[in-house]
Design a protein around this motif. Sequence first.
Motif, mmCIF file in Angstrom:
data_model
loop_
_atom_site.group_PDB
_atom_site.id
_atom_site.type_symbol
_atom_site.label_atom_id
_atom_site.label_comp_id
_atom_site.label_asym_id
_atom_site.label_seq_id
_atom_site.Cartn_x
_atom_site.Cartn_y
_atom_site.Cartn_z
ATOM 1 N N LYS A 1 0.816 -1.214 0.000
ATOM 2 C CA LYS A 1 0.000 0.000 0.000
ATOM 3 C C LYS A 1 0.853 1.269 0.000
ATOM 4 O O LYS A 1 0.550 2.228 -0.726
ATOM 5 C CB LYS A 1 -0.924 -0.007 1.218
ATOM 6 C CG LYS A 1 -2.054 -1.018 1.123
ATOM 7 C CD LYS A 1 -2.800 -1.154 2.432
ATOM 8 C CE LYS A 1 -3.432 0.129 2.890
ATOM 9 N NZ LYS A 1 -4.254 -0.042 4.110
ATOM 10 N N HIS A 2 1.907 1.281 0.789
ATOM 11 C CA HIS A 2 2.645 2.526 1.006
ATOM 12 C C HIS A 2 3.891 2.657 0.119
ATOM 13 O O HIS A 2 4.198 3.761 -0.333
ATOM 14 C CB HIS A 2 3.007 2.662 2.472
ATOM 15 C CG HIS A 2 1.812 2.651 3.377
ATOM 16 N ND1 HIS A 2 0.804 3.581 3.284
ATOM 17 C CD2 HIS A 2 1.443 1.807 4.384
ATOM 18 C CE1 HIS A 2 -0.130 3.322 4.182
ATOM 19 N NE2 HIS A 2 0.233 2.255 4.867
ATOM 20 N N LYS A 3 4.586 1.555 -0.135
ATOM 21 C CA LYS A 3 5.776 1.619 -0.995
ATOM 22 C C LYS A 3 5.398 1.539 -2.474
ATOM 23 O O LYS A 3 6.010 2.199 -3.313
ATOM 24 C CB LYS A 3 6.745 0.492 -0.636
ATOM 25 C CG LYS A 3 8.022 0.503 -1.469
ATOM 26 C CD LYS A 3 8.988 -0.596 -1.020
ATOM 27 C CE LYS A 3 10.244 -0.581 -1.881
ATOM 28 N NZ LYS A 3 11.197 -1.651 -1.459
ATOM 29 N N TYR A 4 4.372 0.721 -2.769
ATOM 30 C CA TYR A 4 3.986 0.515 -4.175
ATOM 31 C C TYR A 4 2.714 1.267 -4.566
ATOM 32 O O TYR A 4 2.377 1.326 -5.740
ATOM 33 C CB TYR A 4 3.794 -0.981 -4.441
ATOM 34 C CG TYR A 4 5.096 -1.747 -4.437
ATOM 35 C CD1 TYR A 4 5.799 -1.976 -5.621
ATOM 36 C CD2 TYR A 4 5.641 -2.228 -3.255
ATOM 37 C CE1 TYR A 4 6.997 -2.662 -5.621
ATOM 38 C CE2 TYR A 4 6.843 -2.919 -3.242
ATOM 39 C CZ TYR A 4 7.515 -3.126 -4.432
ATOM 40 O OH TYR A 4 8.712 -3.803 -4.429
ATOM 41 N N LEU B 1 -0.408 0.406 -4.002
ATOM 42 C CA LEU B 1 -1.310 -0.577 -4.604
ATOM 43 C C LEU B 1 -2.740 -0.065 -4.558
ATOM 44 O O LEU B 1 -3.261 0.274 -3.497
ATOM 45 C CB LEU B 1 -1.195 -1.917 -3.869
ATOM 46 C CG LEU B 1 -2.073 -3.047 -4.401
ATOM 47 C CD1 LEU B 1 -1.702 -3.409 -5.833
ATOM 48 C CD2 LEU B 1 -1.965 -4.286 -3.505
ATOM 49 N N ARG B 2 -3.386 -0.036 -5.717
ATOM 50 C CA ARG B 2 -4.758 0.464 -5.815
ATOM 51 C C ARG B 2 -5.755 -0.627 -6.219
ATOM 52 O O ARG B 2 -6.911 -0.575 -5.817
ATOM 53 C CB ARG B 2 -4.836 1.584 -6.865
ATOM 54 C CG ARG B 2 -3.829 2.726 -6.695
ATOM 55 C CD ARG B 2 -4.357 3.827 -5.833
ATOM 56 N NE ARG B 2 -3.430 4.955 -5.774
ATOM 57 C CZ ARG B 2 -3.589 6.096 -6.447
ATOM 58 N NH1 ARG B 2 -4.631 6.252 -7.253
ATOM 59 N NH2 ARG B 2 -2.716 7.079 -6.319
ATOM 60 N N VAL B 3 -5.299 -1.596 -7.059
ATOM 61 C CA VAL B 3 -6.215 -2.588 -7.642
ATOM 62 C C VAL B 3 -5.589 -3.970 -7.581
ATOM 63 O O VAL B 3 -4.396 -4.132 -7.859
ATOM 64 C CB VAL B 3 -6.543 -2.242 -9.117
ATOM 65 C CG1 VAL B 3 -7.409 -3.331 -9.752
ATOM 66 C CG2 VAL B 3 -7.239 -0.894 -9.219
ATOM 67 N N VAL B 4 -6.399 -4.975 -7.224
ATOM 68 C CA VAL B 4 -5.993 -6.379 -7.302
ATOM 69 C C VAL B 4 -6.971 -7.109 -8.215
ATOM 70 O O VAL B 4 -8.190 -7.039 -8.020
ATOM 71 C CB VAL B 4 -5.973 -7.050 -5.915
ATOM 72 C CG1 VAL B 4 -5.875 -8.575 -6.045
ATOM 73 C CG2 VAL B 4 -4.812 -6.528 -5.084
ATOM 74 N N ILE C 1 -6.504 -8.602 1.791
ATOM 75 C CA ILE C 1 -6.329 -7.176 1.521
ATOM 76 C C ILE C 1 -7.480 -6.433 2.188
ATOM 77 O O ILE C 1 -8.432 -7.044 2.665
ATOM 78 C CB ILE C 1 -6.283 -6.875 0.013
ATOM 79 C CG1 ILE C 1 -7.562 -7.370 -0.680
ATOM 80 C CG2 ILE C 1 -5.047 -7.518 -0.619
ATOM 81 C CD1 ILE C 1 -7.640 -7.042 -2.158
ATOM 82 N N ASP C 2 -7.386 -5.112 2.232
ATOM 83 C CA ASP C 2 -8.452 -4.350 2.888
ATOM 84 C C ASP C 2 -9.242 -3.532 1.868
ATOM 85 O O ASP C 2 -8.973 -3.555 0.673
ATOM 86 C CB ASP C 2 -7.897 -3.476 4.011
ATOM 87 C CG ASP C 2 -6.882 -2.450 3.522
ATOM 88 O OD1 ASP C 2 -7.039 -1.953 2.391
ATOM 89 O OD2 ASP C 2 -5.933 -2.138 4.267
ATOM 90 N N ASP C 3 -10.225 -2.794 2.375
ATOM 91 C CA ASP C 3 -11.160 -2.089 1.497
ATOM 92 C C ASP C 3 -10.551 -0.878 0.803
ATOM 93 O O ASP C 3 -11.204 -0.275 -0.061
ATOM 94 C CB ASP C 3 -12.395 -1.639 2.298
ATOM 95 C CG ASP C 3 -13.239 -2.813 2.756
ATOM 96 O OD1 ASP C 3 -13.091 -3.905 2.162
ATOM 97 O OD2 ASP C 3 -14.025 -2.649 3.712
ATOM 98 N N SER C 4 -9.340 -0.510 1.163
ATOM 99 C CA SER C 4 -8.698 0.602 0.470
ATOM 100 C C SER C 4 -8.231 0.193 -0.932
ATOM 101 O O SER C 4 -7.897 1.050 -1.754
ATOM 102 C CB SER C 4 -7.497 1.116 1.282
ATOM 103 O OG SER C 4 -6.434 0.171 1.283
#
Length: 250
Positions: A48-51, A53-56, A72-75
């Motif tokens: 989430k923070h280094k990459y 990540l928005r979509v899986v 993963i979480d809802d973000s």
Amino acid sequence: MFINFETVENIRDLGGIKTSDGHTIVSKRLLRSSELHNLSKRELDILKHKYDLRVVIDFRSTRSTITRKDNIDDSIKYMHMVVLHFLETNTYGTEIKVSPDEFFIDIYRSLAISPEAIATYRNFFRVVLAQEEGCLLYHCRSGKDRTGIATTLLLHALGVDKRSIYQEHFLTNEVMRPLYEQKLRELDPHDIDSINFYHALYIAKKEYIDEYYRAIEEKYGSIDSYLREQIGVSDKEIDILRARYLENNY
């Protein structure tokens, strides 16, 4: 480039791969992996923070998404895309009379020409094209077959040559071969059928991806025409992909 995670064996960044015209894929935008059901909170935070990540995108069967749900979480936007419904209810076993290699070669042919596989990879490209910022991760169970084919198409669209695509595809064996060797220690050395099955299951083989290319070329002429006419990626969209995911080395 592999990402050194403890809970996801086969996760890597397409960043750094060179194209045939002197560009490099941008890092931290496109990740491929095996399933994420054991993903630790620490490693999720890295994604989430280094990459960013928005979509899986999850190519696994529906059952797998329930029994081994991605941690993963809802973000993060989660998208489930079944590639072959055949794999929802059928796995290699006593009811299938062909050899393991023949079974997987048939799967790779289906990944090339099955209308549902084509539709899924078409949808995959829609998402990749829409991803203007942040990182997108796509995966199946082991990150070998369904994910490998998505990567093959994506790298070709970005201008990576076939030799480099094959090299990237076989990186999977760096993590899967030790897992296969561990599995061998659990098997009866006289059980040749099981040994052959797990070899086909764990190891990315040249004859499988060769069959994928062969099926496309036999039915559609070339992978370029396949991308345009079946996957539905226009020349303009190829330009968009390359502008978004490539950096100039000059």
